[in-house]
Design a protein around this motif. Structure first.
Motif, PDB file in Angstrom:
ATOM      1  N   LYS A  91       0.844  -1.193   0.000  1.00 46.22           N
ATOM      2  CA  LYS A  91       0.000   0.000   0.000  1.00 46.22           C
ATOM      3  C   LYS A  91       0.882   1.246   0.000  1.00 46.22           C
ATOM      4  O   LYS A  91       1.838   1.338   0.774  1.00 46.22           O
ATOM      5  N   ASP A  97       0.254  12.561   3.776  1.00 44.97           N
ATOM      6  CA  ASP A  97      -1.155  12.194   3.626  1.00 44.97           C
ATOM      7  C   ASP A  97      -1.635  11.354   4.801  1.00 44.97           C
ATOM      8  O   ASP A  97      -0.848  10.941   5.652  1.00 44.97           O
ATOM      9  N   LEU A  99      -4.509   8.053   5.765  1.00 36.64           N
ATOM     10  CA  LEU A  99      -5.499   7.069   5.354  1.00 36.64           C
ATOM     11  C   LEU A  99      -6.829   7.354   6.046  1.00 36.64           C
ATOM     12  O   LEU A  99      -6.868   7.709   7.228  1.00 36.64           O
ATOM     13  N   THR A 103      -9.756   1.980   5.194  1.00 37.05           N
ATOM     14  CA  THR A 103      -9.143   1.869   3.869  1.00 37.05           C
ATOM     15  C   THR A 103      -8.439   0.532   3.665  1.00 37.05           C
ATOM     16  O   THR A 103      -8.652  -0.150   2.655  1.00 37.05           O
ATOM     17  N   ASP A 107      -9.271  -2.491   0.926  1.00 38.70           N
ATOM     18  CA  ASP A 107      -8.299  -2.942  -0.070  1.00 38.70           C
ATOM     19  C   ASP A 107      -8.097  -4.447  -0.002  1.00 38.70           C
ATOM     20  O   ASP A 107      -8.110  -5.145  -1.026  1.00 38.70           O
ATOM     21  N   THR A 121      -7.727   1.297  -6.013  1.00 41.30           N
ATOM     22  CA  THR A 121      -7.635   2.731  -5.737  1.00 41.30           C
ATOM     23  C   THR A 121      -8.913   3.138  -5.013  1.00 41.30           C
ATOM     24  O   THR A 121      -9.854   2.347  -4.899  1.00 41.30           O
ATOM     25  N   SER A 122      -8.953   4.371  -4.541  1.00 42.03           N
ATOM     26  CA  SER A 122     -10.143   4.819  -3.820  1.00 42.03           C
ATOM     27  C   SER A 122     -10.325   6.327  -3.962  1.00 42.03           C
ATOM     28  O   SER A 122      -9.444   7.033  -4.457  1.00 42.03           O
ATOM     29  N   VAL A 124     -10.504  10.199  -3.159  1.00 41.83           N
ATOM     30  CA  VAL A 124      -9.566  11.073  -2.451  1.00 41.83           C
ATOM     31  C   VAL A 124     -10.261  12.387  -2.114  1.00 41.83           C
ATOM     32  O   VAL A 124     -11.049  12.913  -2.901  1.00 41.83           O
ATOM     33  N   THR A 167      -3.392   6.418  -3.895  1.00 44.48           N
ATOM     34  CA  THR A 167      -4.233   5.494  -3.128  1.00 44.48           C
ATOM     35  C   THR A 167      -3.971   4.038  -3.465  1.00 44.48           C
ATOM     36  O   THR A 167      -4.681   3.153  -2.975  1.00 44.48           O
ATOM     37  N   GLY A 209     -10.718   7.036   0.704  1.00 49.07           N
ATOM     38  CA  GLY A 209      -9.610   6.223   1.179  1.00 49.07           C
ATOM     39  C   GLY A 209      -8.403   7.024   1.619  1.00 49.07           C
ATOM     40  O   GLY A 209      -7.519   6.499   2.294  1.00 49.07           O
ATOM     41  N   LEU A 210      -8.365   8.321   1.245  1.00 48.41           N
ATOM     42  CA  LEU A 210      -7.159   9.097   1.513  1.00 48.41           C
ATOM     43  C   LEU A 210      -7.498  10.577   1.650  1.00 48.41           C
ATOM     44  O   LEU A 210      -8.316  11.112   0.902  1.00 48.41           O
ATOM     45  N   TYR A 212      -5.538  13.837   0.998  1.00 47.69           N
ATOM     46  CA  TYR A 212      -4.357  14.237   0.232  1.00 47.69           C
ATOM     47  C   TYR A 212      -4.033  15.683   0.591  1.00 47.69           C
ATOM     48  O   TYR A 212      -4.719  16.608   0.178  1.00 47.69           O
TER      49      TYR A 212
END
Length: 258
Positions: A91, A97, A99, A103, A107, A121-122, A124, A167, A209-210, A212
């Motif tokens: 990952k 960043d 998570l 997440t 995954d 991917t997810s 953002v 991601t 998922g993230l 950023y």
């Protein structure tokens, strides 16, 4: 009765001095992850260089491995970190960043349930300096990302993909087979994303998922990142690699086993 075998997701982070102060927040987001029974995460942090600036921010956690090495950019740092990636899945998590909750579990669930999917991917959210967040309005639908779809979208939208490379969660053997991240001064993660999509189906999770982070020190915000000549050269190499891989007819897993 034999003990249960623990399976692992290796989280890989490249870091340099200016982004090191964000490592504790990234670690906090990792410790909040809840994995299925029998799974664990291992965080490999690789400094892009050998300085005294990063180590003070590395969490004191037995699940964290910190290494340093000669500078070569984030792609090289992440690829070198793969020497310590022992789990089935790798990952990506950039140092600045965070998570989102759940997440890693999402995954793992996708990759375990869909053997023909090589990467995930997810969604953002950009994390702005004032703490507010902004989403991307053109996310694809939840579900599979077919081979070639990312390259087609990227080429038609000024070299911007519909899924975010920051991601990525990838099958380790597939990542190693492609040689890790590209040897570029930037866009090395986009190059990996397009290469992955050339040889394997992916997956997009519509759940966030993230986070950023947007901040003045991030590498993608520097003038050199948008220098027209360098950007054109980077994008040309990224596209040529993806198209070459697609033309060879390789697939992961092999077509006969899908």
């Amino acid at each position: 009765m034999s003990p249960a075998v623990t399976r692992r997701v290796t989280v890989v982070t490249a870091v340099h001095g200016p982004s090191a102060a964000f490592l504790p927040e990234a670690h906090k987001s990792l410790t909040a992850q809840e994995l299925p029974a029998g799974w664990e995460w291992h965080w490999v942090i690789r400094e892009d260089g050998r300085t005294d600036e990063v180590r003070p921010y590395v969490p004191d956690d037995a699940r964290v491995t910190f290494r340093q090495g000669r500078p070569g950019g984030p792609g090289m740092a992440r690829t070198m970190a793969l020497a310590h990636a022992e789990g089935e899945y790798v990952k990506t998590l950039d140092a600045d960043d965070q998570l989102a909750p759940g997440t890693l579990a999402r995954d793992v669930a996708v990759l375990e349930a869909h053997p023909a999917v090589g990467w995930t991917t997810s969604r953002v959210l950009d994390l702005l300096p004032d703490g507010s967040t902004v989403g991307f309005p053109y996310d694809p639908a939840e579900g599979p990302v077919e081979r070639g779809a990312v390259l087609d979208f990227w080429a038609a939208h000024d070299f911007r993909a519909q899924v975010h490379p920051a991601t990525l969660c990838v099958r380790r053997d597939l990542l190693l087979g492609l040689g890790g991240w590209m040897a570029l001064p930037a866009s090395e993660d986009t190059g990996l994303l397009l290469a992955l999509n050339s040889v394997s189906r992916g997956w997009f999770s519509a759940e966030v998922g993230l986070l950023y982070r947007k901040w003045e020190g991030q590498m993608t915000g520097q003038p050199s990142h948008v220098d027209p000549a360098e950007r054109a050269a980077r994008m040309a190499v990224v596209e040529a690699r993806a198209r070459a891989l697609a033309s060879f007819g390789w697939s992961c897993p092999p077509a006969a086993t899908q």
